[in-house]
Enzyme design. Structure first.
Site, PDB file in Angstrom:
ATOM      1  N   ASP A 296      40.957   1.417-128.816  1.00 14.61           N
ATOM      2  CA  ASP A 296      40.766   1.893-130.175  1.00 14.61           C
ATOM      3  C   ASP A 296      42.162   2.059-130.786  1.00 14.61           C
ATOM      4  OD1 ASP A 296      39.706   2.682-132.565  1.00 14.61           O
ATOM      5  OD2 ASP A 296      38.375   4.199-131.732  1.00 14.61           O
TER       6      ASP A 296
HETATM    7  C1  BGC Z   1      37.994   3.674-135.173  1.00 16.62           C
HETATM    8  C2  BGC Z   1      37.362   2.377-134.767  1.00 16.62           C
HETATM    9  C3  BGC Z   1      37.808   1.289-135.701  1.00 16.62           C
HETATM   10  C4  BGC Z   1      39.313   1.202-135.635  1.00 16.62           C
HETATM   11  C5  BGC Z   1      39.913   0.082-136.461  1.00 16.62           C
HETATM   12  C6  BGC Z   1      39.486   3.552-135.351  1.00 16.62           C
HETATM   13  O1  BGC Z   1      40.020   4.682-135.957  1.00 16.62           O
HETATM   14  O2  BGC Z   1      37.681   4.658-134.217  1.00 16.62           O
HETATM   15  O3  BGC Z   1      35.969   2.487-134.748  1.00 16.62           O
HETATM   16  O4  BGC Z   1      37.199   0.077-135.383  1.00 16.62           O
HETATM   17  O5  BGC Z   1      39.846   2.421-136.097  1.00 16.62           O
HETATM   18  O6  BGC Z   1      39.878   0.344-137.796  1.00 16.62           O
END
Ligand code: BGC
Length: 764
Positions: A296
């Site tokens: 993530d």
């Molecule tokens: C989120 C993810 C997301 C990623 C990219 C993160 O803060 O938890 O679900 O896909 O950002 O934007």
């Protein structure tokens, strides 16, 4: 010089060599997977260690396509790394022009010319916004959900994106957690079906320019953050992981999802990003997942704050060894992995495995054959926002609406002769219905409820805001203030309500009050809305309350006093049209809640499939020492699976073909469902079981089947389900999935609380 061509030549040559030296079977094979693996191997052979590490590096795109933007500190370095072939993927780049420009650098300026993949959070639509995923889940309509994902895929693919970070398949049991809006609710069975529908909708046929990679996230446990506070600690048993959290992830793997994202949280003391049990043992081991795992955002470096890694280098070592293949925006891999390999702390074979997974999805997308497959400006212009998409998201929005209460025959509205007051700032809001994850959609592009109702011209419609919900710029929640003081519009709204036959009040949460980082400690109607509702009720109780929200709300006063309540979530671009069609009865609502609505926030986490406890009920002589609250009922306001219709359905004749079954056997369960109402309608018939005694205690009810039936007035249909071991198994004390011998109850009905029931048993 076009290195892309060179590499493709080498790949082909290499594949041919491999084929010729292999058996005839391989030469003649049409197995696409096998030939892709061979191509991947041949590319890997050409790569230096640094280039391999580069494939594992994903950057957020914030530079101008012609070069780094001077304002961004890291941009120059990132740009240089891109040209050196040290980037495998980019996120947050959109538009054919922008995507092509970066792809051109990767393909033409790097030594090997390996194309980039472009990721984006296409969570509930791109420009054309569909209902938030929690709302879609309320449809219980897998075909509609699949279609909605396919629309999102086609639209985003047309702007150059080829990877969405969706679906979020986290089973969520706590309405305080802001991201419940992004998932399928609280049930692992429904969540698994929806995960499959979404994966299929996004990915479809990856050779098509209309489909993109899907990503099952967040692996794992993220939704069970303590006290519903986003990013908080998660401590859960293996039983809960296996029986509740894992099923939608496993279903996604079985449906062929090509990527996974790990999660921010620690799980039982080990951050998910550095968790080898999750990624190596379960995902890549037990489930044989051969796709790519992305971290993530920054979660590799976040292991330092977790107190699990001492610095970024240590974090890179832990994450890669634990099975995180790609580093989203930590720069920990690109800066440290080569050195870690040289120091012997990370085996090159593990890097190779991760790189192969990245290359594989690039081949599967067809990017080696055509890096610009998703880059066609004419297609982009013809695709974004096209009418067919508008029709699709409207259909999805109507199916997502849940009728929670309908007394005094307020709904459907009469088509003429009524004076209607429309009250609430959300009724005239063209941005809030777009919901939380609408990063590519423009503000003010949703059809408001006011606009939707205005299309029905037979009645006299008047609007009064009553009170603002959000004040200030609402684009970012941290710039948004909820109005808790200004009631200056109450008077106008009350006066309007007084002289109207029916009052429609659109109240709830602003679209940006849910989503990532938007946990709440209250589940009420924010700001002065509850006060407004009660004030209007005093002068005119004929209220239809239309809720706009991204999570279950606790609205006990409204549930008791307001005669008609419609759960309309954040429904996306076509929100107002969908709501108007339902209010006027041109669409008969059929949605069912995918999450329990509590009476009070103190009941959270609240879910229907809880365990019985040793003290489940009050005994007459002792009214204190049982599992309950002294100041609140223990039952929900609206249970899981609940939803009304303008039709009425009656259930009868629950029959089992046999009272027992044994290994490899089955029981047929049938029930009669009749439409006793005056209009045709759809009903989701739900089947639950209870395993009465287990080697690990079992929930009081577990959804194990559902079927949507459409019935004309007075029509009866027989709905049949099959009970077999697959339906009754669970992850037992033996640490395996099996059905234990013993007694069960089967429940069939209209929601998790109103069912017919019968008993059966299983013997080995
Ligand atoms: C989120 C993810 C997301 C990623 C990219 C993160 O803060 O938890 O679900 O896909 O950002 O934007």
């Amino acid at each position: 010089m076009n290195f892309q061509k060179i590499i493709y030549g080498l790949v082909i040559a290499s594949v041919l060599t491999l084929s010729c030296t292999s058996s005839k079977k391989i030469v003649s094979t049409t197995n696409r997977k096998l030939s892709i693996d061979m191509k991947v191997d041949s590319v890997l052979k050409l790569m230096t260690l640094d280039e391999k590490v580069g494939q594992l590096n994903q950057y957020n795109g914030f530079w101008d396509v012609t070069g780094p933007s001077p304002k961004n500190g890291q941009a120059a370095k990132k740009y240089e790394n891109l040209k050196k072939g040290l980037v495998g993927s980019m996120i947050n780049i959109k538009g054919v022009k922008n995507v092509s420009a970066l792809q051109k650098i990767a393909v033409e300026q790097t030594r090997l010319g390996i194309p980039l993949i472009f990721g984006f959070d296409v969570i509930h639509g791109f420009k054309t916004i569909s209902p938030i995923p929690l709302a879609e889940s309320a449809s219980w309509d897998m075909e509609a959900i699949k279609k909605s994902a396919a629309i999102a895929a086609e639209e985003s693919a047309s702007v150059g994106i080829n990877w969405t970070f969706a679906p979020m398949v986290d089973v969520s049991r706590d309405a305080r957690w802001g991201r419940v809006m992004e998932g399928a609710g609280e049930d692992p069975y429904l969540g698994s079906k929806i995960a499959v529908a979404r994966v299929q909708g996004f990915q479809g046929d990856l050779s098509s320019y209309k489909n993109i990679l899907a990503c099952a996230k967040h692996f794992a446990g993220y939704a069970l953050a303590e006290s519903g506070r986003d990013y908080n600690t998660v401590d859960v048993s293996e039983t809960t992981l296996q029986n509740t959290i894992f099923p939608p992830f496993k279903a996604s793997v079985d449906a062929g999802v090509r990527t996974f994202m790990n999660s921010f949280n620690e799980l039982n003391g080990i951050p998910a990003t550095g968790n080898a049990y999750l990624q190596r043992e379960v995902l890549k081991g037990d489930w044989k997942f051969d796709g790519l795992v992305v971290s993530d955002w920054g979660s590799i470096n976040e292991m330092i704050s977790h107190g699990y890694a001492k610095d970024s280098k240590n974090a890179a070592e832990i994450a890669l060894n634990a099975g995180s293949d790609m580093d989203m925006e930590s720069s920990a891999y690109v800066e440290n992995l080569s050195e870690l390999v040289k120091e012997g702390k990370v085996k090159e074979s593990l890097i190779d495995d991760a790189v192969k997974r990245v290359l594989k999805v690039k081949f599967e997308l067809g990017l080696f054959a055509n890096p610009y497959k998703y880059c066609d400006e004419a297609r982009e212009a013809a695709t974004v926002g096209k009418n067919e998409f508008q029709e699709g998201v409207l259909d999805m929005a109507k199916k997502s609406i849940v009728l929670l209460k309908n007394e005094k025959e307020l709904l459907p509205l009469k088509k003429s002769g009524q004076k209607i007051a429309l009250i609430g700032a959300l009724a005239n809001d063209k941005t809030s219905p777009l919901g939380s994850w609408r990063i590519a959609a423009d503000d003010n592009t949703a059809v408001s409820v006011l606009e939707g109702l205005e299309k029905y011209t037979g009645n006299q419609l008047n609007f009064a805001k009553g009170a603002d919900l959000a004040v200030g710029r609402t684009q970012f929640i941290w710039e948004t203030k909820i109005n808790t003081t200004d009631k200056s519009g109450f008077e106008e709204a009350i006066a309007l309500a007084k002289k109207s036959d029916v009052v429609i009040m659109v109240l709830g949460e602003h679209g940006l009050q849910t989503g990532e980082g938007r946990s709440r400690s209250e589940l009420d109607l924010p700001g002065v809305q509850e006060e407004l509702l009660e004030a209007v009720f005093k002068v005119n109780p004929n209220i239809v309350l239309v809720l706009n929200n991204g999570r279950p709300l606790a609205i006990p006063w409204a549930a008791e006093h307001i005669p008609a309540i419609v759960e309309a979530w954040h429904l996306g671009t076509q929100s107002g049209n969908a709501i108007a069609q339902v209010l006027y009865g041109d669409y008969n609502p059929s949605g069912k809640l995918p999450m329990t609505f509590p009476r009070s926030v103190g009941q959270e986490p609240m879910y229907y499939n809880y365990k019985n406890t040793g003290r489940p009920t009050m005994n007459e002589t002792d009214s204190v020492f049982w599992s309950h609250y002294i100041d609140e009922k223990r039952t929900p306001l609206y249970p899981f699976g609940f939803g009304l219709s303008y039709s009425n359905f009656s259930y009868s004749d629950l029959k089992l073909s046999s009272p027992s079954f044994s290994k490899n056997g089955k029981i047929e369960v049938s029930v009669q469902v009749k439409n006793t109402g005056k209009v045709a309608g759809k009903e989701v018939v739900q089947l639950y079981i209870r395993d009465l005694i287990g080697s690990i205690t079992r929930p009081v009810k577990e959804l194990k089947g559902f079927e949507m039936v459409e019935l004309q007035p007075s029509e009866t249909k027989t709905v049949t389900f099959t009970i077999d071991e697959k339906m009754t198994d669970y992850f037992t004390a033996n640490r395996k999935w099996e059905t234990e011998a013993g007694d069960f109850v089967v429940f069939v009905g209209t929601n998790s609380n109103e069912t017919l029931e019968a008993n059966f048993s299983f013997s080995k």
